[in-house]
Design an enzyme around this catalytic site. Sequence first.
Site, PDB file in Angstrom:
ATOM      1  N   ASP A  33       5.525 -14.554 -35.205  1.00 12.59           N
ATOM      2  CA  ASP A  33       4.745 -15.785 -35.386  1.00 12.59           C
ATOM      3  C   ASP A  33       5.092 -16.782 -34.282  1.00 12.59           C
ATOM      4  OD1 ASP A  33       3.268 -17.886 -36.356  1.00 12.59           O
ATOM      5  OD2 ASP A  33       4.018 -17.760 -38.397  1.00 12.59           O
ATOM      6  N   ASP A  34       4.132 -17.071 -33.397  1.00 15.06           N
ATOM      7  CA  ASP A  34       4.336 -18.033 -32.302  1.00 15.06           C
ATOM      8  C   ASP A  34       5.341 -17.543 -31.261  1.00 15.06           C
ATOM      9  OD1 ASP A  34       2.644 -19.654 -33.745  1.00 15.06           O
ATOM     10  OD2 ASP A  34       4.031 -21.329 -33.956  1.00 15.06           O
ATOM     11  N   CYS A  66      -2.488 -19.542 -35.926  1.00 13.96           N
ATOM     12  CA  CYS A  66      -1.989 -18.464 -36.789  1.00 13.96           C
ATOM     13  C   CYS A  66      -3.074 -17.732 -37.562  1.00 13.96           C
ATOM     14  CB  CYS A  66      -0.958 -19.022 -37.763  1.00 13.96           C
ATOM     15  SG  CYS A  66       0.582 -19.573 -36.988  1.00 13.96           S
ATOM     16  N   ASP A 300       1.179 -13.333 -32.795  1.00 15.60           N
ATOM     17  CA  ASP A 300      -0.169 -13.816 -33.114  1.00 15.60           C
ATOM     18  C   ASP A 300      -0.711 -14.787 -32.077  1.00 15.60           C
ATOM     19  OD1 ASP A 300       1.572 -15.865 -33.801  1.00 15.60           O
ATOM     20  OD2 ASP A 300       0.766 -16.176 -35.812  1.00 15.60           O
TER      21      ASP A 300
END
Length: 481
Positions: A33-34, A66, A300
Amino acid sequence: MLARLVLALALLALAVPAPAHAQRPNIVFVLADDLSMDLVQYMPRVQAMMAEGASFERFVATNSLCCPSRASILTGRYSHSTGIFRNQPPDGGFEVFTRMEERSTFATSLQDAGYRTAMMGKYLNGYRPGSRFVPPGWTEWVVAGEAYESFNYNLLVKGLGPLPPQTVRHGRRASDYLTDVIARRGRQFIAESVRSGRPFLLKLAPYMPHAPFTPAPRDRDRFPGVKAPRGPLFDAAPLPGAPDWLPRDPLTPDEIARIDRDYRKRVQSVQAIDRMLGDLRAQLVELGVDENTYVVFASDNGFHMGERRLTAGKQGPWDHDIRVPLVVVGPGVTGGRVIDKLAANVDLRPTFEDLAGVRSPAHVEGRSLAPLLLQEPVLSWRDATLVEHHGPPHDASDPDAQDRLAGKPPSYAALRFDAALYVQYDNPKRAPEYYEHGTDPHEQHNLWPTLPEEQRERLARRLAQLRDCGGPDCRILDQGP
């Protein structure tokens, strides 16, 4: 005598198990994530995967946020087709996605083909474990809600069998750290799947290194001297032609100190993901299924920290926000290869389906990367992919809400070419942007004012076509005229 020999050889062939490559392959997909490109240098197991497998040099998120990105990964469709542009309704979030899109994902396709499937970690923004809802396509379900702290969260757990989903509470013990919890459960799923003899798909989606960038307790004191990279874009003043929403004032000493502190925490927080990948691969070797399993690592979306005088955030059209890692190891993938073809997150669904021997539905808009991974002939490939964004989140409760200093890009659509970027804002009063990577790899010099009218019209027409494309038409239009 000859007939007996032929019969004996036939019986022997039946008695010998088929080689691993003849079986349907397993897929382990780890989605961070990120996680931006600049963090890979601190992940030795990911670097080992790059040496042993293939990595994509130009892999981009078609929406640097996201929920929209994850929706496109699951479905193989752009934001304008999924209707997911933001993290919350009316144009985003789990509530909108669940109305239609989750009926057809790579999970439903592979489960229908006989795969055991598992989803663990972060699903989509707006999903709540308290709903006790398990989307179609997943044999096992171990999913949290807004668990960005990685402690003090609930998991909805549904396994194979008649028992209803159960809510499992996790607190603040070191063993409750979310990345480690899903890593343990993922290894258990793999072991059970191997015993079952069925192929499996496992998606592990840790919340890190998303803010608040919580590292595992064992990693909190590591990398004490690390600072955010001081590349050419760090605290760089906007040049003529830069969008008006970028900050004009230099970063303050306090802002730089916070960027460095948060970057160090991001480096610390990805250590558990890196360790997860190493442990999973070691388990696959131990169980004897490594030569028939693809391990895929991606993020993502990207992240900026000081570039263009922006504090921590994303959502922009430039490479630091949309270009992310994609690394694959597995059967038929030659080690140390760097693939320079333009790839996008919408390609992951058709890639998983292709590797599993499953035909993708007609409405899928991405391309299978399997021919590139396996070095098979590719007659044609895209020269552009679409990037879409709806204006910044307006609700302060959104975990990706950004202030002016982090960047609040208004609605835009863009074309990321092999070596160029074209950005068009929905507000016609905002000037478009055009950057050529050959002479401007950091996308600073907006060449739009210098372009001939014919090229401007061609870019605008191409973008309009892709913004309106659907299904196989997208794969025709992304190749250009």
